[in-house]
Write a protein that holds these residues in place. Structure first.
Motif, short mmCIF file in Angstrom:
data_model
loop_
_atom_site.label_atom_id
_atom_site.label_comp_id
_atom_site.label_asym_id
_atom_site.label_seq_id
_atom_site.Cartn_x
_atom_site.Cartn_y
_atom_site.Cartn_z
N LYS A 876 0.71 -0.75 0.05
CA LYS A 876 0.39 0.03 -0.27
C LYS A 876 1.01 1.10 0.27
CE LYS A 876 -3.66 -2.51 2.50
NZ LYS A 876 -5.07 -2.12 3.32
N GLU A 877 2.39 1.37 0.18
CA GLU A 877 3.31 2.61 -0.02
C GLU A 877 3.32 3.23 -1.21
OE1 GLU A 877 4.53 4.14 2.19
OE2 GLU A 877 3.75 3.30 4.36
N LYS A 878 2.12 3.60 -2.33
CA LYS A 878 2.23 3.65 -3.48
C LYS A 878 3.32 4.87 -4.20
CE LYS A 878 -2.92 3.03 -3.41
NZ LYS A 878 -3.96 3.91 -4.16
N HIS A 879 4.06 5.45 -2.51
CA HIS A 879 4.65 6.90 -3.35
C HIS A 879 5.87 5.89 -3.49
CE1 HIS A 879 7.55 10.73 -4.02
NE2 HIS A 879 7.91 9.73 -2.65
N PHE A 880 6.03 5.03 -1.96
CA PHE A 880 7.78 3.80 -2.45
C PHE A 880 7.41 3.15 -3.72
CE2 PHE A 880 10.32 0.61 -0.68
CZ PHE A 880 11.59 1.82 -1.11
N ASN A 881 7.00 2.62 -3.70
CA ASN A 881 6.37 1.38 -4.98
C ASN A 881 7.06 2.40 -6.46
OD1 ASN A 881 6.45 -0.13 -2.76
ND2 ASN A 881 3.78 -0.14 -2.92
N HIS A 882 5.58 3.45 -6.39
CA HIS A 882 5.77 4.58 -7.41
C HIS A 882 7.30 4.64 -7.92
CE1 HIS A 882 5.90 7.85 -10.30
NE2 HIS A 882 3.99 6.89 -10.90
N ASP A 883 7.41 4.78 -7.07
CA ASP A 883 9.02 5.45 -7.29
C ASP A 883 10.29 4.54 -7.49
OD1 ASP A 883 10.86 8.15 -7.42
OD2 ASP A 883 11.60 7.48 -5.39
N LEU A 884 9.83 3.70 -6.96
CA LEU A 884 11.19 2.35 -7.13
C LEU A 884 10.63 2.24 -8.25
CD1 LEU A 884 12.96 0.06 -6.47
CD2 LEU A 884 11.33 -1.29 -5.00
N LYS A 885 9.70 1.97 -9.35
CA LYS A 885 9.73 1.22 -10.22
C LYS A 885 9.84 2.51 -11.23
CE LYS A 885 5.28 -0.38 -13.15
NZ LYS A 885 3.82 -1.08 -12.98
N GLU A 886 9.96 2.85 -10.96
CA GLU A 886 10.14 4.16 -12.80
C GLU A 886 11.45 4.72 -12.01
OE1 GLU A 886 8.59 6.93 -13.94
OE2 GLU A 886 6.83 5.30 -13.40
N HIS A 887 12.25 4.44 -11.17
CA HIS A 887 14.17 4.10 -11.41
C HIS A 887 14.17 2.85 -11.94
CE1 HIS A 887 14.86 7.53 -9.06
NE2 HIS A 887 14.07 7.79 -8.23
N ILE A 888 13.65 2.01 -11.52
CA ILE A 888 13.86 0.34 -12.32
C ILE A 888 13.61 0.54 -13.82
CG2 ILE A 888 12.92 -1.56 -12.22
CD1 ILE A 888 12.64 -1.99 -9.88
N LYS A 889 12.34 1.77 -14.06
CA LYS A 889 12.39 1.58 -15.95
C LYS A 889 13.39 2.55 -16.66
CE LYS A 889 8.69 3.14 -18.69
NZ LYS A 889 6.95 3.94 -18.74
N ALA A 890 13.50 3.63 -15.95
CA ALA A 890 14.72 4.17 -16.34
C ALA A 890 15.90 4.00 -16.87
CB ALA A 890 14.84 6.05 -14.79
N ALA A 891 16.30 2.65 -15.77
CA ALA A 891 17.29 2.12 -15.77
C ALA A 891 18.03 1.46 -16.52
CB ALA A 891 17.83 1.73 -14.47
N GLY A 892 16.53 1.31 -17.31
CA GLY A 892 16.56 -0.05 -18.45
C GLY A 892 16.56 -1.69 -17.79
N ARG A 893 15.91 -1.51 -16.78
CA ARG A 893 15.69 -3.43 -15.43
C ARG A 893 13.91 -3.45 -15.47
NH1 ARG A 893 20.36 -4.49 -13.27
NH2 ARG A 893 22.34 -3.58 -13.45
#
Length: 893
Positions: A876-893
């Motif tokens: 349910k930690e939407k901000h943390f999870n969204h932030d992590l997902k975006e960083h993973i996406k930006a890194a091409g992972r």
């Protein structure tokens, strides 16, 4: 039918090549088919095969080096099926598959079964009389991409990109059958990528043109062209590492359970993490105390730990009334900040026995159990008996049992007879292992549905008083202990207490124990980490007469000959170098006012102010055993470490049975007062010989040993293998891991290059795992506060920041380190969950010291860390999870 093999391979003088097949096509099952040197590019061999008696075969090549060492190529997917081929002779043009090629990783189970998209493309209609069959591999094509071929000549479209010929996927191979006029041969060709969505050619592969040659009239040429030369190292993934016991959910009972992995997989999917890495989950129940929390001391290399069982799943609706009364205890245990190992285990054992009685024989009639028992009885039966005898005798030390202290398979078979009164006790352990098996299978299957793979962990050692050692003690050197030499994290070295492996004995049956172990791992996991892979090269071996790792040496190791001291003009006295160096001054410095008392009780004078240990105290083991009888509040306990240090104050260990002719150096001789008391020239000469001993002369032997074991073991499984290659890494390790295609481990604060203070993730090799920390070290935040001097350098150089480093690792600093790893070229970036939490100022815990999992320097460490919030809350930690997902996406992972 005549089959002519042509293998593209450039050898060195003295090397030879052979072909091995299943079934054998030579008629001699014992001998591989020898190839003959044709020219600088090709080796060849011919054989007559009766296709009526052999419908087809798999085959691969092996290289015999000048020293007799055999190295097989990677892959296991060349197959010839005669009914699918035109009549007539066959020519096979093959490309050697180097096991270290990164593309091979994408044909392992995690990629083929879970991570890579499935390709389904229509098969083109084959010509009536095909002359050439093309086969090539390209594991990372996109959803709408297929391989195509083009080249000179009418059959290949005369290089016209509008006339490229698409291939279809058959197993691992992209393939197509073509009829090519003989008069057009030889001709150049290349593979490329064709987009089936917009029906357009995309690009050719890199490298020089390939060449197609003609064959005999009426023959068919089958080409295994290896890998298409495409940029296939673009795939990258990120993962999370956390022990199962550290997970926390509303439904578990004071400890993470296998069922919690499903919630973790849900969270991983929500954040685009593709991998979950856990620690070993084997049963460690040796003492029924908190010391069993150490996950690397399993009593069975196969059995799963009962602590990870979910009682509600075992009970089901039918027996739910047996677990409902646990609600109050469950709430209390789940609110504990850490794992209370003993209380959790006591409660689970009690309820499991109730469930076993209530479920009677209903579970054993299930077809799934019958299959489980049949597939696993080779370890399940001995384990169940071992567990029963452990509890009956109140010890897992089987040497102290009154009966069955020595394993006898026939006697154990009688012992499990249903007619005997203890039979239900034996069956209880079948029941528990079966339930654990079902729950772990369910958890990993759920992870796969979420597109997440699970990475297990194989310890390098076995527990000394384990079922494995009881059943087959000959596989282990029971008079030795495995460990690690001193380092910055454990200045006395590490003594794990495990017996070392008898590799010569294991090799006699083709490493069957290891292969069974891998097979059992593959039931649940897609990949695994080999703990301390350096142990496959050499192991730090400590005599059972010693207690500290500092008293060990590498095995195997080429010893120093006595004659070498003379050749280097080193004054040599075997007694002086091998006996503990103890002087009056050293006693005074170590024990102060108690020196005389220590001397009189433990030592004998040899004259000239020097001493030796009395026979009753002449090993570390004897010293430790004597002090074990002393009360905890007795001040003389302070003498123990000083005496152990004196026992380790030596320069050489003499090789037993060498009659004073062969020796091994003690590690870190420069730190000993024995060495420091020598005159300068002797010190320098000894140091030179010491460096030669540890860092030069052993490499060839260690490389040979590793290449005997690792390729054979890797070939026995299709899991992705990652090696933990930390510590004192021999020069040969990178080459062996590259040759075998085993992923390396790179840690920022533990550079493998001794000239570097830190390792930067940007310089990681592709076939590697990068991580900022592991379970054996502090988290990013903990490290930041432990070593301000190193952190200051790290802050200025690795993070490119000016000025004074902050005293604590602020969230933006933690995130910067995480991002460095995410943007690494390494195939995998894996993070401890605590390190991901550290990037969020609201989510992180106040004290990073509470997040450390293990302290290697503490021999009896309590493994009890648990994540501070539930998995349900984490989802349910939407901000943390969204932030992590975006960083993973930006890194091409």
């Amino acid at each position: 039918m005549k089959i002519q093999f042509y293998l593209r391979f450039h050898t060195k003088f003295g090397q030879t090549l052979q072909l091995i097949s299943e079934p054998p096509i030579t008629g001699d099952t014992a001998a591989p088919l020898q190839l003959t040197f044709l020219n600088n590019d090709y080796w060849t061999a011919a054989v007559e095969v009766d296709e009526k008696s052999i419908p087809g075969f798999h085959y691969k090549y092996q290289l015999t080096d000048t020293d007799g060492a055999i190295r097989q190529e990677g892959g296991d997917d060349r197959q010839v099926t005669f009914k699918s081929l035109p009549k007539g002779d066959l020519q096979l043009f093959d490309t050697w598959n180097h096991a270290g090629e990164f593309e091979n990783a994408f044909y392992t189970a995690p990629f083929q079964d879970t991570l890579l998209p499935a390709h389904k493309h229509k098969k083109a209609k084959a010509p009536k009389h095909p002359t050439h069959i093309f086969r090539v591999k390209a594991p990372l094509l996109g959803k709408h991409e297929v391989l195509c071929v083009s080249g000179a000549g009418s059959a290949l479209g005369d290089w016209d990109t509008d006339k490229v010929i698409p291939l279809h996927l058959d197993g691992h191979w992209w393939t197509v059958s073509l009829e090519i006029p003989r008069e057009e041969l030889p001709l150049p060709y290349k593979y490329g990528i064709y987009n089936t969505d917009d029906k357009s050619f995309t690009n050719f592969e890199g490298g020089e043109n390939r060449y197609l040659f003609g064959g005999n009239e009426g023959s068919t040429s089958l080409l295994h062209d290896g890998f298409a030369q495409l940029p296939n190292n673009t795939w990258k993934g990120a993962g999370v590492a956390i022990p199962v016991f550290s997970l926390r959910s509303k439904n578990s009972l004071g400890v993470g359970e296998f069922s919690d992995l499903m919630l973790l997989a849900d969270w991983a999917k929500a954040t685009d993490l593709k991998l979950i890495q856990i620690l070993p989950v084997n049963d460690t129940t040796a003492t029924h105390s908190w010391t069993d929390s150490y996950p690397y001391a399993a009593i069975s290399a196969f059995a799963l730990h009962p602590i990870y069982i979910n009682l509600e799943k075992v009970a089901g609706k039918k027996h739910a009334d047996l677990v409902k009364p646990l609600a109050k205890q469950k709430k209390a245990l789940n609110e504990n900040p850490v794992l209370d190992y003993e209380q959790v285990m006591t409660l689970k054992w009690s309820v499991l026995r109730e469930l076993f009685q209530a479920m009677a024989g209903e579970w054993s009639e299930e077809p799934e159990f019958q299959e489980f028992y049949t597939n696993n009885k080779h370890w399940l039966v001995p384990y169940a008996v071992f567990s029963y005898l452990r509890d009956k005798n109140n010890t897992s030390n089987f040497t102290q049992w009154k009966q069955h202290a020595t394993y006898d398979a026939a006697a154990i078979q009688k012992f499990i007879s249903p007619r005997l009164k203890h039979h239900e006790e034996i069956r209880f352990h079948y029941f528990v292992q079966y339930q654990l098996h079902k729950q772990l299978k369910e958890a990993t299957a759920h992870a796969h549905k979420q597109g997440v793979i699970v990475k297990g962990d194989i310890p390098i050692g076995i527990y000394r008083y384990s079922c494995d050692a009881w059943v087959n003690p000959g596989l282990y050197n029971m008079d030795m202990q495995a460990g690690a030499p001193p380092d910055a994290f454990a200045v006395k070295g590490q003594n794990w207490g495990f017996p070392t492996y008898n590799w010569a004995r294991m090799q006699e049956d083709g490493y069957s124990w290891w292969k069974q172990r891998f097979a059992q791992m593959s039931e649940y996991f897609d990949a695994f980490r080999i703990d301390h892979i350096l142990g496959f090269f050499r192991i730090w071996s400590i005599p059972t007469t010693a207690t500290e790792g500092i008293m060990g040496r590498f095995v195997p190791a080429v010893p120093v000959q006595r004659s070498e001291f003379g050749e280097r003009h080193i004054w040599f006295d075997a007694t002086r170098y091998t006996r503990p160096f103890i002087t009056e001054q050293l006693l005074s410095e170590t024990f102060g006012d108690a020196a005389a008392r220590v001397s009189s009780h433990f030592l004998d004078s040899t004259g000239y102010g020097e001493f030796t240990f009395k026979p009753n105290f002449d090993t570390q083991q004897k010293i430790s055993e004597w002090f074990s009888t002393i009360k905890a509040d007795d001040p003389i306990l302070e003498w123990k470490q000083g005496l152990l240090d004196l026992m380790a104050n030596v320069i050489l260990f003499e090789v037993a049975g060498s009659d004073g002719q062969q020796f091994h150096f003690r590690f870190g001789i420069e730190d000993t007062s024995s060495f420091q008391a020598l005159e300068h020239n002797t010190q320098q000469a000894l140091k030179d010989l010491y460096v030669d001993y540890f860092f030069r002369r052993q490499d060839q032997q260690w490389q040979k040993d590793a290449m005997q074991k690792l390729p054979a073991l890797k070939a026995s499984t299709n899991m992705l293998i990652c090696g933990e290659d930390l510590g004192l890494v021999p020069h040969c390790v990178p080459e062996v891991m590259e040759q075998t295609g085993i992923l390396r481990l790179e840690i920022q604060r533990m550079p493998k290059d001794p000239s570097q203070t830190f390792f930067h993730p940007a310089s990681a090799p592709y076939l590697s795992v990068v991580t900022p920390s592991t379970h054996d070290m502090s988290t990013i935040r903990g490290w930041w506060e432990e070593d301000p001097q190193s952190i200051q350098q790290f802050y200025n150089t690795e993070l490119s920041q000016w000025g004074q480093a902050p005293a604590t690792c602020e969230p933006w600093l933690n995130k910067a380190i995480v991002l460095q790893h995410l943007h690494s070229p390494a195939m995998w970036a894996i993070f401890q969950l605590q390190d991901l939490f550290g990037s969020d100022g609201d989510l992180r815990v106040a004290d990073p010291a509470t997040e450390r999992i293990n302290v290697p320097a503490v021999a009896k460490h309590y493994w009890q860390y648990r994540m501070h919030l539930t998995l349900e809350a984490l989802l349910k930690e939407k901000h943390f999870n969204h932030d992590l997902k975006e960083h993973i996406k930006a890194a091409g992972r």
